[in-house]
Motif scaffolding. Structure first.
Motif, mmCIF file in Angstrom:
data_model
loop_
_atom_site.group_PDB
_atom_site.id
_atom_site.type_symbol
_atom_site.label_atom_id
_atom_site.label_comp_id
_atom_site.label_asym_id
_atom_site.label_seq_id
_atom_site.Cartn_x
_atom_site.Cartn_y
_atom_site.Cartn_z
ATOM 1 N N VAL A 1 63.325 28.760 52.153
ATOM 2 C CA VAL A 1 63.758 30.104 52.557
ATOM 3 C C VAL A 1 62.944 31.176 51.822
ATOM 4 N N SER B 1 66.074 23.732 50.349
ATOM 5 C CA SER B 1 66.223 24.851 51.293
ATOM 6 C C SER B 1 65.939 26.185 50.599
ATOM 7 N N ILE C 1 69.038 28.067 55.916
ATOM 8 C CA ILE C 1 67.977 28.668 56.748
ATOM 9 C C ILE C 1 68.581 29.783 57.613
#
Ligand SMILES: NC(=O)c1ccc[n+]([C@@H]2O[C@H](COP(=O)([O-])OP(=O)(O)OC[C@H]3O[C@@H](n4cnc5c(N)ncnc54)[C@H](O)[C@@H]3O)[C@@H](O)[C@H]2O)c1
Length: 279
Positions: A193, A189, A130
């Motif tokens: 993202v 993730s 992130i």
């Protein structure tokens, strides 16, 4: 007579590319050089940028300028230093391509992720992904966008992915013979993202719509880059065009999106995926 082709010119424009030393960073650099702009590469690793610079100068001529800065884009102070150096030298900053992201290649186990599934996905990795892909992009937009706001002109291009629009089909990453709990998956993730950066685009596009700054997203997809044959076969079956993409297939779209060829485009998501998200 040609009336419109000059709109693709970005002559002498200062064009920042984060993650400029990576695979697609090379192609963004070529797009900028084609348009006669000045690429400014930002990367946490110097080697990749040296390789990109050397290759690009051998293609486009040693008289061309390519700036490189070794910086961590999650560090605002480093970004401010780059901004001051560029302003002192050139007096303007025109384009930002938010391209850097952690992009674990699950398919060839190159990052040796091991059997990380969703339930045991480490929070450290989540925070790190992130930080680079979202916080880094936000900080770059803050630091360089401030100058664009003063200039009343600028373009930001955020790089997402087909995984910014659809979930990964985890079946293509499966390895024959391994039990479920040993199978690797594309990390959560990455999806977050890549979806998040589209939100950043829309927010900033509207925020700066009357300030002369355009903000758009490009979604590249399925780049062929030495993956094994089994993987290429499996992913190609998910793509209506029946093949992965080549890195050079993004260059013209990038130049279009960062130049005056696209003056009425803002807040948009441009998808180059061989039709994958249409199926
Ligand atoms: N390669 C693909 O198949 C593909 C497909 C769709 C979208 N994308 C997207 O395209 C972009 C570029 O992908 P790529 O394949 O060139 O990746 P890459 O891993 O080759 O390049 C990413 C670069 O970012 C740099 N970087 C990482 N953390 C950084 C930090 N904190 N500060 C500065 N630089 C940092 C890395 O050193 C690397 O050079 C990514 O946003 C990726 O999600 C890639």
């Amino acid at each position: 007579m040609k009336r419109y082709i000059d709109r693709f010119s970005i002559k002498d424009k200062i064009c920042i590319v984060t993650g400029g030393g990576g695979l697609i960073g090379m192609k963004h650099t070529e797009a900028i050089l084609e348009g006669e702009g000045i690429p400014v590469l930002l990367d946490i690793v110097q080697n990749g940028m040296d390789r990109v610079k050397q290759t690009a100068l051998s293609e486009y001529g040693n008289d061309r300028i390519i700036e490189t800065f070794t910086v961590d884009i999650t560090d605002r102070t480093s970004l401010e230093n780059v901004r001051e150096i560029l302003l002192k030298k050139y007096g303007h900053i025109d384009v930002l391509i938010n391209n850097a992201a952690n992009n674990p290649k699950v398919e060839d186990a190159s990052k040796n992720l091991g059997p990380i599934r969703f339930h045991n996905f480490p929070v450290d990795m989540w925070n790190q992904d992130i930080a680079v892909g979202l916080t880094g992009a936000m900080l770059c937009a803050q630091v360089f966008g401030e100058i664009m706001e003063k200039q009343k002109s600028g373009v930001i291009l955020n790089i997402s992915s087909d995984y910014g629009l659809i979930a990964p089909d985890q079946r293509i990453y499966r390895k024959e013979g391994l039990p479920d709990d040993q199978q690797m998956v594309k990390p959560v993730s990455y999806s977050v993202v890549k979806h998040g950066i589209i939100g950043l685009t829309k927010y900033l596009a509207v925020y700066w719509a009357d300030k002369g700054i355009r903000v758009n997203t490009l979604c590249p997809a399925s780049l062929e880059n030495g993956q094994n044959e089994e993987f290429i076969h499996k992913i190609s079956n998910l793509i209506p065009m029946g093949r992965m993409s080549r890195p050079d297939e993004y260059v013209c779209t990038v130049l279009y999106m960062i130049s005056d060829a696209s003056t009425y485009m803002t807040g948009a998501t441009v998808v180059l995926d061989g039709g994958r998200t249409s199926w």
